[in-house]
Design a protein around this motif. Structure first.
Motif, mmCIF file in Angstrom:
data_model
loop_
_atom_site.group_PDB
_atom_site.id
_atom_site.type_symbol
_atom_site.label_atom_id
_atom_site.label_comp_id
_atom_site.label_asym_id
_atom_site.label_seq_id
_atom_site.Cartn_x
_atom_site.Cartn_y
_atom_site.Cartn_z
ATOM 1 N N ASP A 1 4.212 -9.505 -6.073
ATOM 2 C CA ASP A 1 4.180 -8.076 -5.753
ATOM 3 C C ASP A 1 5.396 -7.391 -6.377
ATOM 4 O O ASP A 1 6.387 -7.094 -5.701
ATOM 5 N N LEU A 2 5.332 -7.113 -7.675
ATOM 6 C CA LEU A 2 6.462 -6.537 -8.395
ATOM 7 C C LEU A 2 6.709 -5.077 -8.036
ATOM 8 O O LEU A 2 7.820 -4.582 -8.229
ATOM 9 N N ALA A 3 5.699 -4.387 -7.513
ATOM 10 C CA ALA A 3 5.836 -2.961 -7.224
ATOM 11 C C ALA A 3 6.230 -2.682 -5.779
ATOM 12 O O ALA A 3 6.267 -1.521 -5.363
#
Length: 282
Positions: free
Chosen positions: A249-251
């Motif tokens: 979950d990079l965002a």
């Protein structure tokens, strides 16, 4: 008739205190020089990197099953850990390895102070910040190698690897490690006449920071005062960011806060480290 003055005109004096400005790429070059110098003993003795794997493996082997047994099967545990204990715990172990590794940078400096190697580095045409960054990054190189091994070992046990998140997570740990390494460097300089104080301060600070970060146990089930104390602990935001990144979950908002905490730690660490180094040479 006036005499003609044939004396050589005096050139204006330049202040010796004004040092020439270094090119923007000089810091990267100097950091590389320091990094290569610091890595040579590691290359000659790779056993130290293998020995560094003992601690994270012990925590995974002994502490992980306790989490599975105590929280893995409960409703609260499922809500806190997200249904996968290892996905929650493995990033914590990587942060812990970084914390322990970079916080001992000052111990290596204490040895160099005894041998006179540090004084020889100070007279070299290298920027002061490169000495801090290079030594901290030296600790990150074996830590990255150890992190890769830990992740590969945990894959058969259900840990899911998201390569993009893992790369960003290791970069985040590197920035955070520079800050912790610089603070460790400053501590070593401050207590160099009583080097035993280094370990007293380091051990006194490191374990409360770990516990109040939710690294080993979730703070959601803890008392309210611990949750409030964790809000001012930058390590907590780094841990939360690593869990989000290794989950892919990079965002996530926690990733942004993790970068804020890591960059702030690096800036404060470099400022304190350089200031302490300059004062120690006065």
């Amino acid at each position: 008739m006036s005499a003609v003055d044939t004396a050589t005109p005096v050139r204006p004096r330049t202040s010796p205190a004004v040092a020439p400005r270094r090119r923007p790429g000089a810091l990267a070059r100097d950091t590389g020089i320091v990094l290569v110098r610091e890595l040579r003993p590691v290359v000659r003795d790779p056993f130290s990197v293998l020995f560094g794997l003992v601690q994270p493996v012990v925590f995974l082997a002994l502490f992980g099953p306790l989490l599975v047994g105590s929280l893995g099967g409960t409703t609260t545990g499922q809500d806190v850990l997200g249904g996968n204990v290892w996905q929650w715990f493995v990033p914590s172990i990587l942060v812990m390895t970084t914390l322990f590794g970079t916080s001992t940078t000052g111990a290596n400096l204490l040895f160099e102070l005894q041998t006179g190697a540090h004084e020889r580095m100070l007279v070299a045409p290298l920027s002061r910040s490169s000495l801090l960054v290079g030594r901290a990054l030296k600790e990150m190189v074996p830590i990255v190698a150890q992190s890769v091994v830990v992740v590969l070992v945990m894959l058969p046990f259900g840990f899911a690897l998201h390569p993009a998140g893992a790369v960003v997570g290791l970069a985040l740990l590197a920035v955070f490690g520079v800050g912790i390494g610089s603070l460790s460097y400053a501590l070593a300089l401050a207590v160099r006449k009583q080097d035993w104080m280094f370990w007293v301060v380091q051990q006194t600070l490191i374990f409360p920071l770990m516990i109040l970060s939710g690294m080993l146990l979730p703070l959601e089930t803890g008392p309210r005062w611990m949750q409030v104390a964790s809000d001012v602990n930058p390590l907590r935001y780094v841990v939360d960011a690593e869990r989000a990144l290794f989950a892919g979950d990079l965002a996530a908002a926690t990733v942004g806060w993790g970068w804020v905490a890591a960059v702030a730690t690096a800036v404060v660490g470099l400022a304190v480290g350089i200031r302490t180094m300059v004062r120690s040479t006065d």
